[in-house]
Design a protein around this motif. Sequence first.
Motif, PDB file in Angstrom:
ATOM      1  N   SER A  22     -11.715  -1.331  21.672  1.00  0.00           N
ATOM      2  CA  SER A  22     -12.895  -1.681  20.709  1.00  0.00           C
ATOM      3  C   SER A  22     -12.943  -1.445  19.121  1.00  0.00           C
ATOM      4  CB  SER A  22     -14.454  -1.107  21.116  1.00  0.00           C
ATOM      5  OG  SER A  22     -14.364   0.215  21.045  1.00  0.00           O
ATOM      6  N   GLN A  23     -11.720  -1.117  18.778  1.00  0.00           N
ATOM      7  CA  GLN A  23     -11.093  -0.851  17.237  1.00  0.00           C
ATOM      8  C   GLN A  23      -9.938  -1.280  17.253  1.00  0.00           C
ATOM      9  OE1 GLN A  23     -11.203   3.045  15.864  1.00  0.00           O
ATOM     10  NE2 GLN A  23     -10.609   3.807  17.624  1.00  0.00           N
ATOM     11  N   PRO A  24      -9.497  -1.762  16.028  1.00  0.00           N
ATOM     12  CA  PRO A  24      -7.978  -2.061  15.821  1.00  0.00           C
ATOM     13  C   PRO A  24      -7.127  -0.670  15.778  1.00  0.00           C
ATOM     14  CG  PRO A  24      -9.474  -2.784  13.991  1.00  0.00           C
ATOM     15  CD  PRO A  24     -10.411  -1.847  14.734  1.00  0.00           C
ATOM     16  N   LYS A  25      -6.034  -0.903  16.012  1.00  0.00           N
ATOM     17  CA  LYS A  25      -5.260   0.358  15.960  1.00  0.00           C
ATOM     18  C   LYS A  25      -4.736   0.770  14.743  1.00  0.00           C
ATOM     19  CE  LYS A  25      -0.492  -2.008  16.034  1.00  0.00           C
ATOM     20  NZ  LYS A  25       0.762  -2.216  16.520  1.00  0.00           N
ATOM     21  N   GLU A  26      -4.828   0.040  13.771  1.00  0.00           N
ATOM     22  CA  GLU A  26      -4.756   0.286  12.546  1.00  0.00           C
ATOM     23  C   GLU A  26      -5.779   1.314  11.947  1.00  0.00           C
ATOM     24  OE1 GLU A  26      -4.869  -2.917  13.355  1.00  0.00           O
ATOM     25  OE2 GLU A  26      -2.823  -3.815  13.274  1.00  0.00           O
ATOM     26  N   MET A  27      -6.815   1.224  12.653  1.00  0.00           N
ATOM     27  CA  MET A  27      -8.286   2.039  12.132  1.00  0.00           C
ATOM     28  C   MET A  27      -7.998   3.584  12.867  1.00  0.00           C
ATOM     29  SD  MET A  27      -9.812   0.854   9.872  1.00  0.00           S
ATOM     30  CE  MET A  27     -10.942   1.714   9.781  1.00  0.00           C
ATOM     31  N   LEU A  28      -6.624   3.772  13.748  1.00  0.00           N
ATOM     32  CA  LEU A  28      -6.791   5.152  14.398  1.00  0.00           C
ATOM     33  C   LEU A  28      -6.723   6.096  13.308  1.00  0.00           C
ATOM     34  CD1 LEU A  28      -4.648   4.183  17.732  1.00  0.00           C
ATOM     35  CD2 LEU A  28      -7.487   4.471  17.443  1.00  0.00           C
ATOM     36  N   VAL A  30      -5.003   9.456  11.375  1.00  0.00           N
ATOM     37  CA  VAL A  30      -4.141  10.393  11.274  1.00  0.00           C
ATOM     38  C   VAL A  30      -4.766  11.420  10.508  1.00  0.00           C
ATOM     39  CG1 VAL A  30      -1.712  10.881  10.675  1.00  0.00           C
ATOM     40  CG2 VAL A  30      -1.932   8.913  11.576  1.00  0.00           C
ATOM     41  N   VAL A  31      -4.993  12.302  11.079  1.00  0.00           N
ATOM     42  CA  VAL A  31      -5.848  13.485  10.674  1.00  0.00           C
ATOM     43  C   VAL A  31      -7.187  13.127  10.389  1.00  0.00           C
ATOM     44  CG1 VAL A  31      -6.234  15.486   8.851  1.00  0.00           C
ATOM     45  CG2 VAL A  31      -3.861  14.761   9.531  1.00  0.00           C
ATOM     46  N   ASP A  32      -7.743  12.476   9.109  1.00  0.00           N
ATOM     47  CA  ASP A  32      -8.796  11.872   9.042  1.00  0.00           C
ATOM     48  C   ASP A  32      -8.802  10.496   8.197  1.00  0.00           C
ATOM     49  OD1 ASP A  32      -8.044  12.773   6.483  1.00  0.00           O
ATOM     50  OD2 ASP A  32      -9.597  14.224   6.104  1.00  0.00           O
ATOM     51  N   THR A  33      -7.728   9.983   8.062  1.00  0.00           N
ATOM     52  CA  THR A  33      -7.666   8.657   7.400  1.00  0.00           C
ATOM     53  C   THR A  33      -7.094   7.561   8.242  1.00  0.00           C
ATOM     54  OG1 THR A  33      -7.308  10.005   5.382  1.00  0.00           O
ATOM     55  CG2 THR A  33      -6.406   7.914   5.189  1.00  0.00           C
ATOM     56  N   PRO A  34      -7.651   6.542   8.350  1.00  0.00           N
ATOM     57  CA  PRO A  34      -6.971   5.537   9.099  1.00  0.00           C
ATOM     58  C   PRO A  34      -5.610   5.132   8.565  1.00  0.00           C
ATOM     59  CG  PRO A  34      -9.195   4.759   8.329  1.00  0.00           C
ATOM     60  CD  PRO A  34      -8.665   6.223   7.447  1.00  0.00           C
ATOM     61  N   ALA A  35      -4.780   4.816   9.887  1.00  0.00           N
ATOM     62  CA  ALA A  35      -3.270   4.776   9.734  1.00  0.00           C
ATOM     63  C   ALA A  35      -3.135   3.764   8.512  1.00  0.00           C
ATOM     64  CB  ALA A  35      -2.631   4.184  10.834  1.00  0.00           C
ATOM     65  N   ILE A  36      -3.790   2.607   8.487  1.00  0.00           N
ATOM     66  CA  ILE A  36      -3.623   1.483   7.494  1.00  0.00           C
ATOM     67  C   ILE A  36      -3.844   2.031   5.955  1.00  0.00           C
ATOM     68  CG2 ILE A  36      -5.994   0.491   7.740  1.00  0.00           C
ATOM     69  CD1 ILE A  36      -4.401  -2.390   7.252  1.00  0.00           C
ATOM     70  N   HIS A  37      -4.572   3.008   5.771  1.00  0.00           N
ATOM     71  CA  HIS A  37      -4.661   3.591   4.410  1.00  0.00           C
ATOM     72  C   HIS A  37      -3.540   3.913   3.844  1.00  0.00           C
ATOM     73  CE1 HIS A  37      -7.353   5.791   1.639  1.00  0.00           C
ATOM     74  NE2 HIS A  37      -6.526   5.941   1.230  1.00  0.00           N
ATOM     75  N   TYR A  38      -2.689   4.757   4.983  1.00  0.00           N
ATOM     76  CA  TYR A  38      -1.387   5.316   4.419  1.00  0.00           C
ATOM     77  C   TYR A  38      -0.557   4.209   3.847  1.00  0.00           C
ATOM     78  CZ  TYR A  38      -2.823   9.841   6.683  1.00  0.00           C
ATOM     79  OH  TYR A  38      -3.497  10.719   6.938  1.00  0.00           O
ATOM     80  N   VAL A  39      -0.637   3.269   4.472  1.00  0.00           N
ATOM     81  CA  VAL A  39       0.262   1.953   4.288  1.00  0.00           C
ATOM     82  C   VAL A  39      -0.155   1.232   2.775  1.00  0.00           C
ATOM     83  CG1 VAL A  39       0.958  -0.433   5.044  1.00  0.00           C
ATOM     84  CG2 VAL A  39       0.684   1.582   6.802  1.00  0.00           C
ATOM     85  N   VAL A  40      -1.457   1.069   2.817  1.00  0.00           N
ATOM     86  CA  VAL A  40      -1.954   0.421   1.429  1.00  0.00           C
ATOM     87  C   VAL A  40      -1.623   1.429   0.612  1.00  0.00           C
ATOM     88  CG1 VAL A  40      -4.389   0.011   0.256  1.00  0.00           C
ATOM     89  CG2 VAL A  40      -4.016  -0.737   2.701  1.00  0.00           C
ATOM     90  N   LYS A  41      -1.661   2.661   0.478  1.00  0.00           N
ATOM     91  CA  LYS A  41      -1.485   3.714  -0.507  1.00  0.00           C
ATOM     92  C   LYS A  41      -0.089   3.635  -0.787  1.00  0.00           C
ATOM     93  CE  LYS A  41      -2.248   8.491  -1.307  1.00  0.00           C
ATOM     94  NZ  LYS A  41      -1.447   9.309  -0.461  1.00  0.00           N
ATOM     95  N   GLU A  42       1.075   3.335   0.035  1.00  0.00           N
ATOM     96  CA  GLU A  42       2.337   3.394  -0.177  1.00  0.00           C
ATOM     97  C   GLU A  42       2.815   2.046  -1.103  1.00  0.00           C
ATOM     98  OE1 GLU A  42       5.171   3.380   3.012  1.00  0.00           O
ATOM     99  OE2 GLU A  42       6.535   2.416   2.002  1.00  0.00           O
ATOM    100  N   ALA A  43       2.047   1.194  -0.754  1.00  0.00           N
ATOM    101  CA  ALA A  43       2.150  -0.042  -1.395  1.00  0.00           C
ATOM    102  C   ALA A  43       1.701  -0.032  -2.957  1.00  0.00           C
ATOM    103  CB  ALA A  43       1.432  -1.221  -0.791  1.00  0.00           C
ATOM    104  N   ILE A  44       0.622   0.754  -3.197  1.00  0.00           N
ATOM    105  CA  ILE A  44      -0.115   0.727  -4.318  1.00  0.00           C
ATOM    106  C   ILE A  44       0.883   1.763  -5.118  1.00  0.00           C
ATOM    107  CG2 ILE A  44      -1.938   2.022  -5.783  1.00  0.00           C
ATOM    108  CD1 ILE A  44      -3.847   0.764  -3.447  1.00  0.00           C
ATOM    109  N   GLU A  45       1.359   2.869  -4.580  1.00  0.00           N
ATOM    110  CA  GLU A  45       2.317   3.788  -5.388  1.00  0.00           C
ATOM    111  C   GLU A  45       3.606   3.036  -5.884  1.00  0.00           C
ATOM    112  OE1 GLU A  45       0.515   7.907  -3.308  1.00  0.00           O
ATOM    113  OE2 GLU A  45       2.251   6.986  -2.670  1.00  0.00           O
TER     114      GLU A  45
END
Length: 291
Positions: A22-28, A30-45
Amino acid sequence: MIRKAVIPAAGLGTRFLPATKSQPKEMLPVVDTPAIHYVVKEAIEAGIDDILIITGKDKTAIENYFDRSVELEYLLEGKEGKEDLLHLVQDIAHLANIHYIRQKEPLGLGHAVLQAKQHVGNEPFCVLLGDDIFQAEVPVLKQMIVEYERYGDPVIALERIDPSQTDKYGIVDIHTTMSSRTYKLKDLVEKPPVSQAPSNLAIIGRYILTADIFEILENTKPGRGGEIQLTDGLRRLREQRDIFGYEPEGIRHDIGDKQGFLRATVEFALERTDIGPAFAEYLKDLVKRGI
Ligand code: G1P
């Protein structure tokens, strides 16, 4: 200059059932931040300011996550001591210009990337797969952009894997070694059996591509698993121009895999100044207890 990133996020996430029922895997988280957030952050950086997320069925949680949550902001504004949390949720909504497009059928990674054709236009762009997240001093995508600027041709991230694992990755054949981390590629094969793998250098989830890949993907027939494979498209592109492979500096976590996900959770937690030290103590205690 590379301004645009594409993040395919339309997969079904079957490896993480039942959590992904019932939720996308990208939202699981890692600690307290959805996996996809790390990926978006990398792109921005890496200097990207335009991100296109390719979504599929039941992915509204991703759109809501990167949007403002006026109700939550209102609630936090009224509470003393919650200023940090308020800024945290507000900042997420202002990370970058995020756009969405839906892949209507799960026809493969190549097909997902093809959905970005109109948005990307004629520019070079990058693709980041959410299953791989990195711990690296210089963001992996940024390292790759340096290589792209040097050669002006597509650059694909590579990692040496255990030779028994070739059927889990796209595998490359090397034409020339350019430097300690960069190779000119001769060929690319999607998930070959060990006996047919041209090397143990695997494609990991970061690509810098040029817009000529789109026309090729439009004409790429379903390959392995009956899906339109990005690797097959790249193989054809390689016949038209050079493609480079680059082994980034840093640690990769394959969070599409349960072990990889757990390891990422542990290592990202240890890196955190707020919870890291206490968590490290707990791990030492586990070891002492012989677990
Ligand atoms: C995809 C690609 C594969 C690549 C891998 C990296 O496969 O098709 O070439 O090696 O990502 O994570 P998937 O893992 O989506 O099956």
